[in-house]
Design an enzyme around this catalytic site. Structure first.
Site, PDB file in Angstrom:
ATOM      1  N   ASN A 112       0.861  -1.181   0.000  1.00  0.00           N
ATOM      2  CA  ASN A 112       0.000   0.000   0.000  1.00  0.00           C
ATOM      3  C   ASN A 112       0.900   1.235   0.000  1.00  0.00           C
ATOM      4  OD1 ASN A 112      -1.768   2.075   0.593  1.00  0.00           O
ATOM      5  ND2 ASN A 112      -2.232   1.372   2.677  1.00  0.00           N
ATOM      6  N   LYS A 117       0.088   4.307  -0.181  1.00  0.00           N
ATOM      7  CA  LYS A 117      -0.541   5.491   0.439  1.00  0.00           C
ATOM      8  C   LYS A 117      -0.347   6.705  -0.474  1.00  0.00           C
ATOM      9  CE  LYS A 117       0.052   3.209   4.808  1.00  0.00           C
ATOM     10  NZ  LYS A 117       0.192   3.285   6.245  1.00  0.00           N
ATOM     11  N   HIS A 122      -9.448   0.931   5.468  1.00  0.00           N
ATOM     12  CA  HIS A 122      -8.108   1.131   6.048  1.00  0.00           C
ATOM     13  C   HIS A 122      -8.227   2.117   7.216  1.00  0.00           C
ATOM     14  CE1 HIS A 122      -3.974   2.415   6.570  1.00  0.00           C
ATOM     15  NE2 HIS A 122      -3.636   1.279   5.966  1.00  0.00           N
ATOM     16  N   GLU A 156      -6.525   4.532   8.124  1.00  0.00           N
ATOM     17  CA  GLU A 156      -6.314   5.953   7.793  1.00  0.00           C
ATOM     18  C   GLU A 156      -7.572   6.547   7.151  1.00  0.00           C
ATOM     19  OE1 GLU A 156      -2.568   5.436   5.744  1.00  0.00           O
ATOM     20  OE2 GLU A 156      -1.672   4.860   7.657  1.00  0.00           O
ATOM     21  N   GLU A 164      -5.121  -5.127  10.955  1.00  0.00           N
ATOM     22  CA  GLU A 164      -4.088  -4.100  11.059  1.00  0.00           C
ATOM     23  C   GLU A 164      -4.254  -3.344  12.373  1.00  0.00           C
ATOM     24  OE1 GLU A 164      -2.242  -2.854   7.116  1.00  0.00           O
ATOM     25  OE2 GLU A 164      -4.040  -1.659   7.365  1.00  0.00           O
ATOM     26  N   GLY A 170       2.880   2.166  10.764  1.00  0.00           N
ATOM     27  CA  GLY A 170       3.804   3.286  10.591  1.00  0.00           C
ATOM     28  C   GLY A 170       4.577   3.644  11.849  1.00  0.00           C
ATOM     29  N   SER A 184       3.791  -2.197  10.244  1.00  0.00           N
ATOM     30  CA  SER A 184       5.258  -2.247  10.379  1.00  0.00           C
ATOM     31  C   SER A 184       5.871  -3.574   9.938  1.00  0.00           C
ATOM     32  CB  SER A 184       5.678  -1.873  11.807  1.00  0.00           C
ATOM     33  OG  SER A 184       5.317  -0.532  12.082  1.00  0.00           O
TER      34      SER A 184
END
Ligand code: PGA
Length: 251
Positions: free
Chosen positions: A9, A11, A96, A98, A168, A174, A214
């Protein structure tokens, strides 16, 4: 046997020249990837059409990072399932963290997006996961149950067979703080149990559950060795072709 899916991904990263160079490095390193493993790149929308061309003949699939719930209409800035399909995608992310945290995507919207993906013959990768405070309060299992039900509830077994799941944990995205393989396995086993309870054991054993948060070349094989970890959703480490290949090639 579920063939592992390794998804990158990107992003909101990479411009066209960098992206094309990245894909050409990937192409030349594909021999490092064990047979039967599927690779997927999920770049920003602006790169989809040119990357679809660069990826031809590689077997690497292309996915979108989000989609609108309608197939067309007056929705300025929206990108629909049929548009993603038209650009060469076969996968799309839904839910996701985010999107949930920065754009407000929640239950009903995600439910509609997932169905729009299926209607466009895209395989949705439906992402679920808890924030650190939720884990520390012992709410992980209940939260995953809710995220599962509010979006996947009511699908037929045939529809569920077209969906990929991703666990996730938000505290691992991240941050450099990966879930241990055992912790990932526990969450994946919960999701597998819920699949079994709601869709039966055939669907539950066919459905892939990816881990994301990560992931790096150094921790990929430990995660992939877990019984219910069927692939990896990689963010930061997918931006370098070399580290993505290191992850995809992990034993
Ligand atoms: P990360 O992102 O690998 O950079 O933690 C994972 C993701 O957001 O899918």
């Amino acid at each position: 046997m579920r063939p592992a899916l390794i998804a990158g991904n990107w992003k909101m990263h990479l411009l066209r020249q960098e992206a094309e160079a990245h894909v050409s490095t990937l192409r030349s390193g594909l021999a490092r990837v064990p047979a039967g493993r599927e690779l997927l790149i999920i770049p920003p929308f602006t790169l989809l059409v040119s990357l679809a061309e660069c990826l031809q003949g590689t077997g690497i699939a292309l996915g979108g990072q989000d989609l609108h719930w309608e197939s067309s209409g007056a929705f300025t800035s929206g990108i629909s399932g049929p548009m993603l399909r038209d650009a060469g995608c076969t996968y799309v992310l839904v839910g996701h963290s985010e999107r949930r945290d920065h754009f407000g995507d929640r239950g009903e919207v995600l439910r509609r997006k997932l169905r729009a993906a299926l209607a466009a013959r895209l395989r949705p990768i439906y992402c679920m996961g808890e924030h650190l405070a939720e884990r520390e309060a012992g709410q992980t299992a209940a939260l995953l149950g809710t995220q599962f039900d509010e979006v996947l509830g009511g699908l037929s077994c045939a529809e569920m067979a077209e969906v990929e799941l991703a666990y996730e944990p938000v505290w691992a995205i991240g941050t450099g703080r990966t879930a241990t393989p055992e912790l990932a396995q526990d969450a994946h086993a919960l999701l597998r149990g819920q699949l079994r309870a709601e869709f039966g054991s055939d669907t539950a054993s066919a459905c892939r559950i990816l881990y994301g948060g990560s992931v790096k070349p150094e921790n990929a094989s430990g995660l992939l060795s877990m019984r219910d970890v069927d692939g990896l959703l990689v963010g930061g480490a997918s931006l370098s072709a070399d580290s993505f290949l290191g992850i995809a090639g992990a034993a």
